[in-house]
Design an enzyme around this catalytic site. Structure first.
Site, PDB file in Angstrom:
ATOM      1  N   HIS A 227      38.681  34.787  33.369  1.00 59.76           N
ATOM      2  CA  HIS A 227      39.264  36.058  33.818  1.00 59.76           C
ATOM      3  C   HIS A 227      38.466  36.570  35.012  1.00 59.76           C
ATOM      4  O   HIS A 227      37.284  36.908  34.888  1.00 59.76           O
ATOM      5  CB  HIS A 227      39.251  37.076  32.666  1.00 59.76           C
ATOM      6  CG  HIS A 227      40.130  38.268  32.901  1.00 59.76           C
ATOM      7  ND1 HIS A 227      41.029  38.731  31.941  1.00 59.76           N
ATOM      8  CD2 HIS A 227      40.248  39.108  33.953  1.00 59.76           C
ATOM      9  CE1 HIS A 227      41.649  39.802  32.419  1.00 59.76           C
ATOM     10  NE2 HIS A 227      41.185  40.056  33.638  1.00 59.76           N
ATOM     11  N   LEU A 228      39.141  36.606  36.140  1.00 60.10           N
ATOM     12  CA  LEU A 228      38.542  37.035  37.403  1.00 60.10           C
ATOM     13  C   LEU A 228      37.845  38.388  37.274  1.00 60.10           C
ATOM     14  O   LEU A 228      38.378  39.304  36.657  1.00 60.10           O
ATOM     15  CB  LEU A 228      39.674  37.141  38.425  1.00 60.10           C
ATOM     16  CG  LEU A 228      39.349  37.519  39.848  1.00 60.10           C
ATOM     17  CD1 LEU A 228      38.705  36.342  40.542  1.00 60.10           C
ATOM     18  CD2 LEU A 228      40.618  37.933  40.564  1.00 60.10           C
ATOM     19  N   HIS A 229      36.665  38.514  37.846  1.00 60.32           N
ATOM     20  CA  HIS A 229      35.997  39.815  37.896  1.00 60.32           C
ATOM     21  C   HIS A 229      35.065  39.856  39.092  1.00 60.32           C
ATOM     22  O   HIS A 229      34.335  38.917  39.365  1.00 60.32           O
ATOM     23  CB  HIS A 229      35.246  40.119  36.602  1.00 60.32           C
ATOM     24  CG  HIS A 229      34.328  39.026  36.132  1.00 60.32           C
ATOM     25  ND1 HIS A 229      34.789  37.866  35.537  1.00 60.32           N
ATOM     26  CD2 HIS A 229      32.996  38.916  36.168  1.00 60.32           C
ATOM     27  CE1 HIS A 229      33.763  37.097  35.231  1.00 60.32           C
ATOM     28  NE2 HIS A 229      32.654  37.701  35.597  1.00 60.32           N
ATOM     29  N   GLN A 230      35.133  40.955  39.788  1.00 63.31           N
ATOM     30  CA  GLN A 230      34.281  41.161  40.969  1.00 63.31           C
ATOM     31  C   GLN A 230      33.081  42.023  40.586  1.00 63.31           C
ATOM     32  O   GLN A 230      33.238  43.134  40.110  1.00 63.31           O
ATOM     33  CB  GLN A 230      35.074  41.853  42.076  1.00 63.31           C
ATOM     34  CG  GLN A 230      34.213  42.358  43.221  1.00 63.31           C
ATOM     35  CD  GLN A 230      34.748  41.925  44.570  1.00 63.31           C
ATOM     36  OE1 GLN A 230      34.625  40.776  44.954  1.00 63.31           O
ATOM     37  NE2 GLN A 230      35.362  42.849  45.270  1.00 63.31           N
TER      38      GLN A 230
END
Ligand SMILES: [Zn+2]
Length: 184
Positions: free
Chosen positions: A141-144
């Protein structure tokens, strides 16, 4: 700065005193021990999918947008370490929609403003680790990451124990940032 009161933490080595750095403590032991790691890459196992279903205080959510949200890192590299995540369970940056990209960028910008409004952060590390090989703890799950930086912030003294105070400290940080976000 040292405080020997029962529930206080020992703190040393941080740069400019401000509202955030008093909340510092090394949360990363739980991460090192491998707690809270998802069993696989499915949405059902995904902490970034589960957190928005919780109350903000419990999930450490600072702000909810339309397509993305901002959450405090449970194992911060620095006090005020935030992550900007799409609500959608998407792993790769190239799989995001135009709308998600715009909102992730906008929330990242706003996160910097909010952190600056409550602290004397002098810089930031901002970025995404794409894939386990690149250092992503939860690659599915993409996270910045938005990590505030202070002069001397790599010189923390190791601190032993006091882990029972962590949830309270993180909730203090969450409330501080969420309030500042609302004020704008
Ligand atoms: Zn997810």
């Amino acid at each position: 700065m040292t405080d020997t009161a029962g529930d206080s933490i020992l703190q040393a080595g941080v740069g400019n005193p401000d509202e955030l750095d008093r909340l510092w403590t090394p949360h990363r032991m739980a991460y090192i021990r491998g707690e809270n790691k998802p069993a696989d890459g499915s949405a059902g196992e995904c902490p970034f999918c589960r957190v928005p279903s919780l109350p903000d205080e419990e999930g450490l959510v600072v702000h909810r947008g339309e397509r993305a949200y901002v959450v405090l890192n449970l194992y911060p590299y620095a006090p005020g370490h935030l992550m900007v995540c799409p609500f959608r369970h998407v792993a790769d940056y190239t799989d995001t929609t135009d709308e998600e990209v715009v909102e992730i960028a906008d929330l990242t910008r706003q996160a910097m403003r909010v952190i600056r409004s409550v602290s004397a952060a002098e810089g930031f590390n901002i970025g995404m680790n794409q894939g386990h090989i690149a250092g992503a703890g939860i690659a599915a799950h993409l996270h910045q990451h938005v990590v505030p930086r202070w002069p001397g912030d790599q010189n923390f003294m190791p601190i032993i124990g006091r882990t029972k105070t962590l949830p309270e400290l993180l909730s203090d940080t969450r409330a501080l940032l969420a309030d500042a976000w609302r004020v704008g």
